[in-house]
Motif scaffolding. Structure first.
Motif, PDB file in Angstrom:
ATOM      1  N   MET A   1       0.841  -1.194   0.000  1.00 44.30           N
ATOM      2  CA  MET A   1       0.000   0.000   0.000  1.00 44.30           C
ATOM      3  C   MET A   1       0.879   1.248   0.000  1.00 44.30           C
ATOM      4  SD  MET A   1      -3.014   0.943  -0.283  1.00 44.30           S
ATOM      5  CE  MET A   1      -3.513  -0.751  -0.356  1.00 44.30           C
ATOM      6  N   SER A  87     -11.943   2.403  -4.305  1.00 46.73           N
ATOM      7  CA  SER A  87     -12.176   1.956  -2.925  1.00 46.73           C
ATOM      8  C   SER A  87     -11.474   0.637  -2.667  1.00 46.73           C
ATOM      9  CB  SER A  87     -13.677   1.767  -2.669  1.00 46.73           C
ATOM     10  OG  SER A  87     -14.319   2.998  -2.690  1.00 46.73           O
ATOM     11  N   LEU A  88     -11.584  -0.277  -3.636  1.00 45.45           N
ATOM     12  CA  LEU A  88     -10.998  -1.611  -3.431  1.00 45.45           C
ATOM     13  C   LEU A  88      -9.483  -1.613  -3.586  1.00 45.45           C
ATOM     14  CD1 LEU A  88     -13.733  -3.824  -5.101  1.00 45.45           C
ATOM     15  CD2 LEU A  88     -13.296  -3.478  -2.675  1.00 45.45           C
ATOM     16  N   LEU A  89      -8.946  -0.551  -4.133  1.00 45.45           N
ATOM     17  CA  LEU A  89      -7.485  -0.426  -4.140  1.00 45.45           C
ATOM     18  C   LEU A  89      -7.005   0.126  -2.804  1.00 45.45           C
ATOM     19  CD1 LEU A  89      -6.845   1.008  -7.726  1.00 45.45           C
ATOM     20  CD2 LEU A  89      -6.278  -1.266  -6.889  1.00 45.45           C
ATOM     21  N   GLY A  90      -7.966   0.479  -1.966  1.00 46.68           N
ATOM     22  CA  GLY A  90      -7.630   0.977  -0.637  1.00 46.68           C
ATOM     23  C   GLY A  90      -7.122   2.408  -0.637  1.00 46.68           C
ATOM     24  N   ILE A  91      -7.525   3.162  -1.656  1.00 43.73           N
ATOM     25  CA  ILE A  91      -7.048   4.549  -1.720  1.00 43.73           C
ATOM     26  C   ILE A  91      -7.862   5.406  -0.764  1.00 43.73           C
ATOM     27  CG2 ILE A  91      -6.592   6.508  -3.237  1.00 43.73           C
ATOM     28  CD1 ILE A  91      -6.572   4.604  -5.523  1.00 43.73           C
TER      29      ILE A  91
ATOM     30  N   ARG B  78     -10.262  -3.724   2.295  1.00 46.94           N
ATOM     31  CA  ARG B  78     -10.774  -3.627   0.918  1.00 46.94           C
ATOM     32  C   ARG B  78      -9.707  -3.931  -0.138  1.00 46.94           C
ATOM     33  NH1 ARG B  78     -14.746   1.673   1.274  1.00 46.94           N
ATOM     34  NH2 ARG B  78     -16.623   0.519   1.861  1.00 46.94           N
ATOM     35  N   SER B  79      -8.474  -3.551   0.168  1.00 42.19           N
ATOM     36  CA  SER B  79      -7.428  -3.768  -0.840  1.00 42.19           C
ATOM     37  C   SER B  79      -7.103  -5.252  -1.003  1.00 42.19           C
ATOM     38  CB  SER B  79      -6.166  -2.981  -0.483  1.00 42.19           C
ATOM     39  OG  SER B  79      -5.667  -3.423   0.754  1.00 42.19           O
ATOM     40  N   ILE B  81      -9.535  -7.374  -1.493  1.00 42.34           N
ATOM     41  CA  ILE B  81     -10.682  -7.903  -2.239  1.00 42.34           C
ATOM     42  C   ILE B  81     -10.529  -7.502  -3.706  1.00 42.34           C
ATOM     43  CG2 ILE B  81     -13.196  -7.803  -2.513  1.00 42.34           C
ATOM     44  CD1 ILE B  81     -13.324  -6.973   0.469  1.00 42.34           C
ATOM     45  N   LEU B  83     -12.652  -7.268  -7.084  1.00 38.75           N
ATOM     46  CA  LEU B  83     -13.991  -7.363  -7.676  1.00 38.75           C
ATOM     47  C   LEU B  83     -13.918  -7.007  -9.154  1.00 38.75           C
ATOM     48  CD1 LEU B  83     -17.199  -7.393  -7.558  1.00 38.75           C
ATOM     49  CD2 LEU B  83     -17.025  -4.964  -7.007  1.00 38.75           C
TER      50      LEU B  83
END
Lengths: 222, 217
Positions: A1, A87-91, B78-79, B81, B83
């Motif tokens: 990250m 969001s799913l990249l965790g930004i 979330r990172s 996962i 999708l």
């Protein structure tokens, strides 16, 4: 990250690269802004003193109105799948806001720098106090960039991009007022510090509001 | 790895007055791939979005990778996962390579992983094409490249086989095999039951937002 600033820089780079590809700001918005600046002297006629008086105000009005278009262009880039991806990249949503606002500010700055000479040529406002103007221009760009990005984020959270101009127009009044009054103050030798402070305060408030509201607004958009 | 990776208990989602999901119980264990079937509008996509923590259920409870569905901890997982929805999450004016690099840089992945991933999904020759100039199948492949870079613990594939040729469909199997081998899990929506059957451990059917009475083990 990755860290906050790396994330923000990547977001800005992506937005600017998209702009380079589509040319929405440089090929469409800037020429339209120049035409708008040109229409006013055509309507007023060759009344040079009048044009000189209204020139700075007209410039900032055009920057404001067309700046909204620059700010709203990003709502078309980020659809639901892209927002989900971010969001799913965790930004961090605050980093997303910062990056988008940064890119919009740079585009608005370019917009001002291209239209500035056009306004000088058409209105001959004979501006004074160039160092202050050099400070004013980025402050206005940052204010409109932050405001436009915040408005686009709010509009996205309630799924209505039509709201962006309605949100931006009233909230940009202090920015517009500070910009025009600073130009007037420089021209007539009045104090401008209060107006510059108003701009700085607006920019800071918008930045804080955008960063703090980024997460709740992003979650509310789903 | 946490086991189960995902569990949902009595999860419901309403949009206004309309129930989309009703009392859904579901579990995805470590190393497990669950197939999800159901008619259009049965709630499959909504269920995937709940599992991805992108949608907070209006009732019920559950955990994804150890984080509660409504906990702030869900932001942190979330990172992990991955999708892939039925609409490609690509920036249409960026090239496939730029899209993939964007993800790689944000994930802190090795710069060389971009070319390798695009090569692996068969897009090496199209890397400089903008997404908008690519077919749906190519865009799906680019999204698979993203999964190869991010190596998520929980993979969620919506309409996994839609618009894919045989080679691209093999990529789905490859990705699922990869997530299984590292102890992760997956949920796979597909209308192509023949393609899905060999990839999954069991199939769950959604009917009008609820898990059907038969659950094929």
């Amino acid at each position: 990250m990755t860290g906050f600033w790396t994330q923000a820089a990547e977001m800005a780079r992506k937005d600017l690269r998209t702009e380079v590809r589509t040319g929405e700001v440089f090929l469409i918005t800037i020429p339209f802004g120049a035409v708008a600046l040109m229409l006013i002297p055509l309507a007023v006629g060759t009344d040079t003193p009048l044009l000189r008086n209204i020139g700075p105000g007209m410039f900032w009005v055009v920057v404001l109105l067309f700046g909204v278009l620059v700010a709203t262009r990003q709502s078309g880039v980020e659809g639901t799948p892209q927002q989900d991806l971010l969001s799913l990249l965790g930004i961090d949503p605050a980093a997303q806001f910062t990056g988008r606002a940064g890119a919009t500010t740079l585009l608005l700055l370019a917009f001002e720098l291209v239209l500035g000479p056009v306004a000088l040529a058409l209105y001959d406002p004979q501006p004074k106090g160039w160092p202050w103007i050099a400070l004013l221009v980025p402050l206005v760009a940052a204010g409109l960039g932050l405001l436009g990005t915040l408005a686009a984020t709010i509009a996205s959270s309630i799924a209505s991009s039509a709201l962006v101009p309605l949100l931006v127009a009233p909230l940009s009044v202090p920015i517009l007022l500070a910009a025009t009054q600073t130009m007037d103050g420089l021209r007539y030798g009045n104090t401008i510090l209060g107006w510059i402070l108003l701009l700085v305060t607006m920019d800071l408030l918008l930045a804080v509001a955008g960063v703090l509201s980024a997460r709740p607004l992003q979650e509310a958009s789903r | 790895m946490i086991d189960p990776l995902l569990y949902l208990r009595a999860v419901g989602v309403r949009l206004g007055d309309t129930p989309i999901l009703r009392g859904v119980d579901l579990r995805v264990g470590a190393g497990e791939v669950v197939g999800l079937v159901g008619a259009n509008g049965s709630g499959k996509t909504t269920l995937l979005r709940v599992a991805a923590t992108l949608l907070v259920p209006t009732s019920g409870e559950g955990e994804v990778l150890g984080a509660g569905l409504t906990d702030e901890a869900r932001y942190a997982i979330r990172s992990r996962i991955g999708l892939i929805g039925h609409t490609p999450a690509l920036y249409q004016n960026l090239t496939l390579e730029e899209n993939t690099r964007f993800v790689a840089q944000l994930m802190g992945a090795e710069p060389g992983s971009v070319g390798a991933a695009l090569d692996q999904v068969g897009l090496a020759g199209a890397r400089h094409r903008r997404a908008i100039q690519c077919s749906h199948g190519m865009q799906r492949r680019a999204e698979f490249a993203r999964l190869l870079i991010s190596n998520p613990d929980l993979v969620l594939l919506d309409e996994a086989h839609a618009g894919l040729d045989r080679h691209a469909a093999d990529l789905v199997a490859f990705i699922l095999q990869g997530v299984r081998s590292r102890g992760g899990g997956a949920m796979l929506v597909s209308h192509e039951h023949n393609r899905m059957a060999p990839l999954v451990d069991r199939v769950v059917e959604l009917r009008n937002g609820a898990v059907g009475h038969w659950e094929a083990e």
